[in-house]
Motif scaffolding. Sequence first.
Motif, PDB file in Angstrom:
ATOM      1  N   ALA A  80      -3.557  -6.887  40.201  1.00 29.17           N
ATOM      2  CA  ALA A  80      -3.739  -5.438  40.367  1.00 29.17           C
ATOM      3  C   ALA A  80      -4.637  -5.110  41.562  1.00 29.17           C
ATOM      4  O   ALA A  80      -4.567  -4.002  42.100  1.00 29.17           O
ATOM      5  CB  ALA A  80      -4.315  -4.845  39.089  1.00 29.17           C
ATOM      6  N   GLN A  81      -5.454  -6.072  41.995  1.00 28.38           N
ATOM      7  CA  GLN A  81      -6.351  -5.851  43.135  1.00 28.38           C
ATOM      8  C   GLN A  81      -5.618  -5.917  44.480  1.00 28.38           C
ATOM      9  O   GLN A  81      -6.137  -5.462  45.493  1.00 28.38           O
ATOM     10  CB  GLN A  81      -7.484  -6.895  43.127  1.00 28.38           C
ATOM     11  N   GLU A  82      -4.405  -6.481  44.470  1.00 24.56           N
ATOM     12  CA  GLU A  82      -3.606  -6.602  45.695  1.00 24.56           C
ATOM     13  C   GLU A  82      -3.075  -5.212  46.068  1.00 24.56           C
ATOM     14  O   GLU A  82      -2.429  -4.558  45.250  1.00 24.56           O
ATOM     15  CB  GLU A  82      -2.448  -7.567  45.457  1.00 24.56           C
ATOM     16  N   PRO A  83      -3.325  -4.751  47.308  1.00 24.00           N
ATOM     17  CA  PRO A  83      -2.887  -3.397  47.686  1.00 24.00           C
ATOM     18  C   PRO A  83      -1.373  -3.245  47.887  1.00 24.00           C
ATOM     19  O   PRO A  83      -0.835  -2.160  47.660  1.00 24.00           O
ATOM     20  CB  PRO A  83      -3.650  -3.115  48.984  1.00 24.00           C
ATOM     21  N   ASP A  84      -0.689  -4.295  48.288  1.00 27.33           N
ATOM     22  CA  ASP A  84       0.755  -4.207  48.504  1.00 27.33           C
ATOM     23  C   ASP A  84       1.462  -4.286  47.156  1.00 27.33           C
ATOM     24  O   ASP A  84       1.275  -5.244  46.403  1.00 27.33           O
ATOM     25  CB  ASP A  84       1.204  -5.344  49.424  1.00 27.33           C
ATOM     26  N   ASP A  85       2.280  -3.294  46.855  1.00 25.96           N
ATOM     27  CA  ASP A  85       2.900  -3.181  45.525  1.00 25.96           C
ATOM     28  C   ASP A  85       3.777  -4.372  45.167  1.00 25.96           C
ATOM     29  O   ASP A  85       3.678  -4.911  44.067  1.00 25.96           O
ATOM     30  CB  ASP A  85       3.711  -1.887  45.424  1.00 25.96           C
ATOM     31  N   TRP A  86       4.649  -4.780  46.076  1.00 26.45           N
ATOM     32  CA  TRP A  86       5.525  -5.908  45.753  1.00 26.45           C
ATOM     33  C   TRP A  86       4.732  -7.216  45.705  1.00 26.45           C
ATOM     34  O   TRP A  86       4.934  -8.057  44.833  1.00 26.45           O
ATOM     35  CB  TRP A  86       6.695  -6.036  46.723  1.00 26.45           C
ATOM     36  N   ALA A  87       3.795  -7.389  46.631  1.00 25.25           N
ATOM     37  CA  ALA A  87       2.972  -8.605  46.639  1.00 25.25           C
ATOM     38  C   ALA A  87       2.164  -8.714  45.350  1.00 25.25           C
ATOM     39  O   ALA A  87       1.996  -9.803  44.804  1.00 25.25           O
ATOM     40  CB  ALA A  87       2.049  -8.614  47.855  1.00 25.25           C
ATOM     41  N   ALA A  88       1.681  -7.577  44.826  1.00 24.67           N
ATOM     42  CA  ALA A  88       0.933  -7.585  43.563  1.00 24.67           C
ATOM     43  C   ALA A  88       1.830  -8.030  42.415  1.00 24.67           C
ATOM     44  O   ALA A  88       1.435  -8.866  41.591  1.00 24.67           O
ATOM     45  CB  ALA A  88       0.366  -6.195  43.283  1.00 24.67           C
ATOM     46  N   PHE A  89       3.031  -7.485  42.363  1.00 23.75           N
ATOM     47  CA  PHE A  89       3.979  -7.838  41.306  1.00 23.75           C
ATOM     48  C   PHE A  89       4.349  -9.320  41.397  1.00 23.75           C
ATOM     49  O   PHE A  89       4.358 -10.038  40.398  1.00 23.75           O
ATOM     50  CB  PHE A  89       5.225  -6.956  41.430  1.00 23.75           C
ATOM     51  N   GLU A  90       4.621  -9.783  42.612  1.00 22.85           N
ATOM     52  CA  GLU A  90       4.975 -11.191  42.812  1.00 22.85           C
ATOM     53  C   GLU A  90       3.807 -12.109  42.446  1.00 22.85           C
ATOM     54  O   GLU A  90       3.996 -13.135  41.795  1.00 22.85           O
ATOM     55  CB  GLU A  90       5.412 -11.421  44.259  1.00 22.85           C
ATOM     56  N   MET A  91       2.593 -11.744  42.842  1.00 19.65           N
ATOM     57  CA  MET A  91       1.406 -12.549  42.521  1.00 19.65           C
ATOM     58  C   MET A  91       1.250 -12.664  40.997  1.00 19.65           C
ATOM     59  O   MET A  91       0.956 -13.734  40.468  1.00 19.65           O
ATOM     60  CB  MET A  91       0.159 -11.892  43.115  1.00 19.65           C
ATOM     61  N   PHE A  92       1.451 -11.559  40.319  1.00 16.57           N
ATOM     62  CA  PHE A  92       1.354 -11.547  38.857  1.00 16.57           C
ATOM     63  C   PHE A  92       2.398 -12.473  38.227  1.00 16.57           C
ATOM     64  O   PHE A  92       2.073 -13.343  37.424  1.00 16.57           O
ATOM     65  CB  PHE A  92       1.532 -10.114  38.356  1.00 16.57           C
ATOM     66  N   LEU A  93       3.664 -12.294  38.608  1.00 14.50           N
ATOM     67  CA  LEU A  93       4.724 -13.125  38.020  1.00 14.50           C
ATOM     68  C   LEU A  93       4.498 -14.605  38.305  1.00 14.50           C
ATOM     69  O   LEU A  93       4.610 -15.432  37.405  1.00 14.50           O
ATOM     70  CB  LEU A  93       6.089 -12.719  38.568  1.00 14.50           C
ATOM     71  N   ARG A  94       4.170 -14.920  39.533  1.00 16.00           N
ATOM     72  CA  ARG A  94       3.940 -16.329  39.874  1.00 16.00           C
ATOM     73  C   ARG A  94       2.743 -16.899  39.104  1.00 16.00           C
ATOM     74  O   ARG A  94       2.789 -18.030  38.621  1.00 16.00           O
ATOM     75  CB  ARG A  94       3.750 -16.500  41.373  1.00 16.00           C
ATOM     76  N   GLY A  95       1.687 -16.113  38.973  1.00 16.46           N
ATOM     77  CA  GLY A  95       0.510 -16.581  38.249  1.00 16.46           C
ATOM     78  C   GLY A  95       0.795 -16.839  36.783  1.00 16.46           C
ATOM     79  O   GLY A  95       0.368 -17.855  36.218  1.00 16.46           O
ATOM     80  N   VAL A  96       1.533 -15.940  36.159  1.00 13.62           N
ATOM     81  CA  VAL A  96       1.863 -16.093  34.738  1.00 13.62           C
ATOM     82  C   VAL A  96       2.808 -17.277  34.536  1.00 13.62           C
ATOM     83  O   VAL A  96       2.632 -18.069  33.598  1.00 13.62           O
ATOM     84  CB  VAL A  96       2.465 -14.783  34.180  1.00 13.62           C
ATOM     85  N   VAL A  97       3.793 -17.425  35.406  1.00 18.74           N
ATOM     86  CA  VAL A  97       4.730 -18.545  35.284  1.00 18.74           C
ATOM     87  C   VAL A  97       4.010 -19.867  35.542  1.00 18.74           C
ATOM     88  O   VAL A  97       4.220 -20.846  34.830  1.00 18.74           O
ATOM     89  CB  VAL A  97       5.946 -18.356  36.220  1.00 18.74           C
ATOM     90  N   GLU A  98       3.137 -19.891  36.543  1.00 15.22           N
ATOM     91  CA  GLU A  98       2.396 -21.120  36.833  1.00 15.22           C
ATOM     92  C   GLU A  98       1.498 -21.512  35.658  1.00 15.22           C
ATOM     93  O   GLU A  98       1.371 -22.683  35.316  1.00 15.22           O
ATOM     94  CB  GLU A  98       1.553 -20.933  38.089  1.00 15.22           C
ATOM     95  N   ALA A  99       0.884 -20.522  35.013  1.00 13.18           N
ATOM     96  CA  ALA A  99       0.032 -20.797  33.846  1.00 13.18           C
ATOM     97  C   ALA A  99       0.861 -21.192  32.626  1.00 13.18           C
ATOM     98  O   ALA A  99       0.328 -21.752  31.674  1.00 13.18           O
ATOM     99  CB  ALA A  99      -0.815 -19.575  33.531  1.00 13.18           C
ATOM    100  N   ASP A 100       2.143 -20.897  32.648  1.00 11.34           N
ATOM    101  CA  ASP A 100       3.082 -21.258  31.579  1.00 11.34           C
ATOM    102  C   ASP A 100       2.676 -20.689  30.219  1.00 11.34           C
ATOM    103  O   ASP A 100       2.833 -21.333  29.191  1.00 11.34           O
ATOM    104  CB  ASP A 100       3.246 -22.780  31.506  1.00 11.34           C
ATOM    105  N   VAL A 101       2.171 -19.461  30.214  1.00  8.17           N
ATOM    106  CA  VAL A 101       1.740 -18.863  28.946  1.00  8.17           C
ATOM    107  C   VAL A 101       2.914 -18.480  28.051  1.00  8.17           C
ATOM    108  O   VAL A 101       2.774 -18.419  26.835  1.00  8.17           O
ATOM    109  CB  VAL A 101       0.818 -17.648  29.171  1.00  8.17           C
ATOM    110  N   HIS A 102       4.088 -18.258  28.618  1.00 12.12           N
ATOM    111  CA  HIS A 102       5.226 -17.839  27.800  1.00 12.12           C
ATOM    112  C   HIS A 102       5.850 -18.980  27.002  1.00 12.12           C
ATOM    113  O   HIS A 102       6.566 -18.739  26.051  1.00 12.12           O
ATOM    114  CB  HIS A 102       6.264 -17.101  28.648  1.00 12.12           C
ATOM    115  N   SER A 103       5.575 -20.208  27.378  1.00 10.44           N
ATOM    116  CA  SER A 103       6.060 -21.318  26.554  1.00 10.44           C
ATOM    117  C   SER A 103       5.486 -21.219  25.153  1.00 10.44           C
ATOM    118  O   SER A 103       6.167 -21.478  24.158  1.00 10.44           O
ATOM    119  CB  SER A 103       5.663 -22.662  27.169  1.00 10.44           C
ATOM    120  N   LEU A 104       4.222 -20.823  25.057  1.00 12.70           N
ATOM    121  CA  LEU A 104       3.601 -20.655  23.742  1.00 12.70           C
ATOM    122  C   LEU A 104       4.299 -19.547  22.964  1.00 12.70           C
ATOM    123  O   LEU A 104       4.587 -19.685  21.781  1.00 12.70           O
ATOM    124  CB  LEU A 104       2.113 -20.345  23.901  1.00 12.70           C
ATOM    125  N   THR A 105       4.574 -18.434  23.636  1.00  7.21           N
ATOM    126  CA  THR A 105       5.240 -17.310  22.974  1.00  7.21           C
ATOM    127  C   THR A 105       6.599 -17.734  22.428  1.00  7.21           C
ATOM    128  O   THR A 105       6.923 -17.469  21.272  1.00  7.21           O
ATOM    129  CB  THR A 105       5.434 -16.143  23.967  1.00  7.21           C
TER     130      THR A 105
END
Length: 196
Positions: A80-105
Motif C-alpha cells: 500500500a506504500q507503493e505510489p504506483d497503483d499497478w506496481a502496488a498490486f503486483e508487489m502485494f500479489l508477488r509477496g503473498v504468493v512468495e510467502a505461500d500463505v494460501h497453501s495453508l488456507t
Amino acid sequence: MTTSSTAGRARQAARNSEAILTAAREVFLADPRAPISAVAERAGVGISALYRRYPGKEDLLRRLCHDGLLRFIAEAGRAAQEPDDWAAFEMFLRGVVEADVHSLTVHLAGTFTPTAEMRADAVRANDLAGALFERARPLMRPGAVLDDLTMLLEMCAAVPGAELRGRYVTLLLDGLRGGGELPGPPPNGAELNRWR
C-alpha cells in the motif's frame, strides 16, 4: 539459576517454538489429518514441549493459519506504500504468493474453529486487498472482481515450489492486465467460503 543459563533456556525455547511451527506447516500441508505427534517428531522435540505451547492440534492449526493471515496483512500494508497503483498490486500479489500463505488456507480450511481475532484480521486482510485491487482495477480486464483474486491466489498455492509459483503469478498478472471481457460469472460465495 544464573542469568546465562536462563538466557540459554530462553534461546532453546525460541528454537523449539520455531521448529514446531516449521514442522507443523510441513506435516499438515502434506496431510491435514496427520497426528500432532508427527509434528513433534519432525521438529525433533518431545511431545510435552509441543503440548506446553499448544494444548491440542486445533490450537496449532489456528496458530499456523493466523500467522499466515498476519503475513498477508503485512504484505498488503507494505504494498500500500507503493505510489504506483499497478506496481502496488503486483508487489502485494508477488509477496503473498512468495510467502505461500494460501497453501495453508487451501489445505487447512475447515479443520479448526477460527477465533474472533482471526475473523477480525480476515476482515482487515480483505479490506487491504480490496483497496489494492480497486487501485489497480482501471488497468485490469473488464469484469475482474475482488473474488477472482482469492481464486487466483489459491491456484498459485497449488503450484509446487517457489520458482514455479513465481512463474505463474507472472502469467496471472499478465492475464489480469488489459484485454477483453472475462468469460463467465465470477466465483460465488459457496465457492469461496471454506471457513464455515
